[in-house]
Motif scaffolding. Structure first.
Motif, PDB file in Angstrom:
ATOM      1  N   ALA A 241       1.832 -20.570 -12.077  1.00  0.00           N
ATOM      2  CA  ALA A 241       2.207 -21.679 -12.963  1.00  0.00           C
ATOM      3  C   ALA A 241       3.601 -22.204 -12.626  1.00  0.00           C
ATOM      4  O   ALA A 241       3.840 -23.420 -12.606  1.00  0.00           O
ATOM      5  CB  ALA A 241       2.145 -21.227 -14.423  1.00  0.00           C
ATOM      6  N   ASP A 244       3.323 -24.037  -9.240  1.00  0.00           N
ATOM      7  CA  ASP A 244       2.638 -25.320  -9.426  1.00  0.00           C
ATOM      8  C   ASP A 244       3.592 -26.363  -9.999  1.00  0.00           C
ATOM      9  O   ASP A 244       3.654 -27.500  -9.527  1.00  0.00           O
ATOM     10  CB  ASP A 244       1.437 -25.158 -10.369  1.00  0.00           C
ATOM     11  N   LYS A 249       3.227 -30.417  -9.792  1.00  0.00           N
ATOM     12  CA  LYS A 249       1.936 -30.480 -10.469  1.00  0.00           C
ATOM     13  C   LYS A 249       2.147 -30.377 -11.973  1.00  0.00           C
ATOM     14  O   LYS A 249       2.626 -29.368 -12.481  1.00  0.00           O
ATOM     15  CB  LYS A 249       1.029 -29.349  -9.981  1.00  0.00           C
ATOM     16  N   SER A 251       1.255 -30.006 -15.942  1.00  0.00           N
ATOM     17  CA  SER A 251       0.291 -29.222 -16.712  1.00  0.00           C
ATOM     18  C   SER A 251       0.409 -29.582 -18.180  1.00  0.00           C
ATOM     19  O   SER A 251       1.513 -29.759 -18.701  1.00  0.00           O
ATOM     20  CB  SER A 251       0.547 -27.725 -16.535  1.00  0.00           C
ATOM     21  N   THR A 286       7.149 -25.870 -21.478  1.00  0.00           N
ATOM     22  CA  THR A 286       6.632 -26.700 -20.394  1.00  0.00           C
ATOM     23  C   THR A 286       7.480 -26.405 -19.173  1.00  0.00           C
ATOM     24  O   THR A 286       8.706 -26.429 -19.238  1.00  0.00           O
ATOM     25  CB  THR A 286       6.730 -28.196 -20.742  1.00  0.00           C
TER      26      THR A 286
END
Length: 333
Positions: A241, A244, A249, A251, A286
């Motif tokens: 995560a 990414d 990226k 999410s 986040t």
């Protein structure tokens, strides 16, 4: 080009974690460090046909420096595992020195890396790393994480079982906040998505099982180890995560991780609602290119959950202070 370093790569968590990271196609350079056996682990997983080049390092000839230099992400499962009857606090005196010395190496050779701490007790080892990095003038609270993902993984699994849908465990998302030991682990079952109807007795049972799931594994292994495989899975999932997010990226899913609440304005709001004095807490975040992008509120809680949070806060204060005091008393920094 992404370099990932695992410190403690030959251990019970380190080996399966290294195997899982070898499968991450974002990683091009995988450095494995331990005091023993890491070259053998590296040779073994290097045969796997994924992009990363793997190399193992030992302490002689500047092994830690070589493993850390250029690292984008450092994952730390180093330390001794729990044995039957041993609490995470019992681990402190053994693992604190190990983590402190690793943090010194990170400060010198990988000061910009994302640092993911698995070594127990996480409630105290994350503050240890933070205090060392502060002393060395390279602390970035957005890049330091205590890995509490296993608590979220367990919650999803156990709730799915309770709902009679064990094969659907992936679809259940349950916030788990607080810390990473015993009563500091607070599953917010009222916020389960999708919603499940649970009576209070079931909530009590699930809460206890999530909080003390590690004891369940230690007992089942009958002295032969602790939760190594599930922890490796959780560590690799959180590392993925972070990578990414760093690659750009986006999410829509919040990750839960034990972080410095001063790292983002939202964390200060959480700290204020918790009493104002707590510095570290596992919160919904986040992730972004630089680590923690936003800390989100804990959300609405039941009266029962508010009581759990109060107990967690009471314990966490001492855990955090223990880690900070350990570094303050260290004379070799």
């Amino acid at each position: 080009m992404v370099k990932a370093t695992v410190i403690g790569a030959a251990g019970g968590i380190g080996q399966p974690l290294s195997l899982l990271l070898k499968q991450n196609t974002l990683i091009t350079d995988l450095a494995l460090y331990d005091v023993v056996n890491s070259p053998g682990v590296a040779a073994d997983i290097s045969h796997i046909n994924t992009p990363s080049v793997v190399k193992g390092y030992l302490p002689p000839d500047g092994g830690l420096e070589k493993a850390l230099t250029g690292a984008d992400i450092v994952v730390i499962p180093a330390g001794v595992p729990r044995k039957p009857g041993m609490t995470r606090d019992d681990l402190f005196n053994i693992n604190a020195s190990i983590v402190r010395d690793i943090a010194v190496g990170i400060a010198a050779h990988a000061p910009k890396a994302f640092v993911l701490v698995i070594s127990n007790p996480v409630n105290s080892t994350v503050p240890i790393v933070a205090e060392v990095l502060k002393k060395k003038g390279v602390y970035d609270p957005k890049r330091l994480f205590g890995v509490t993902t296993l608590d979220v993984v367990r919650a999803s699994t156990f709730v799915a079982e309770a709902a009679g849908q064990p094969t659907e465990s992936l679809k259940f998302r349950i916030p788990v906040v607080g810390g990473h030991s015993g009563v500091t682990i607070v599953p917010l079952l009222s916020q389960c998505d999708p919603k499940v109807q649970l009576d209070q007795a079931t909530i009590d049972q699930l809460t206890n099982r999530i909080q003390f799931g590690g004891d369940e594994v230690v007992k089942a292994k009958d002295g032969a180890g602790s939760a190594t495989l599930s922890m490796a899975f959780a560590g690799a999932r959180f590392a993925a995560a972070v990578l990414d997010a760093a690659s750009g990226k986006a999410s829509s899913v919040h990750e839960y991780t034990y972080v410095d609440l001063d790292s983002e304005a939202g964390g200060k709001d959480v700290a204020s609602k918790l009493g104002g004095n707590l510095q570290y807490f596992s919160v919904p975040v986040t992730l972004g290119k630089n680590g923690v992008e936003k800390i989100h509120p804990l959300g609405g809680m039941s009266e029962y959950e508010e009581g759990l949070v109060k107990k967690a806060v009471a314990d966490l204060g001492g855990n955090i202070e223990k880690g900070q005091s350990f570094v303050a008393k260290s004379s070799n920094l």
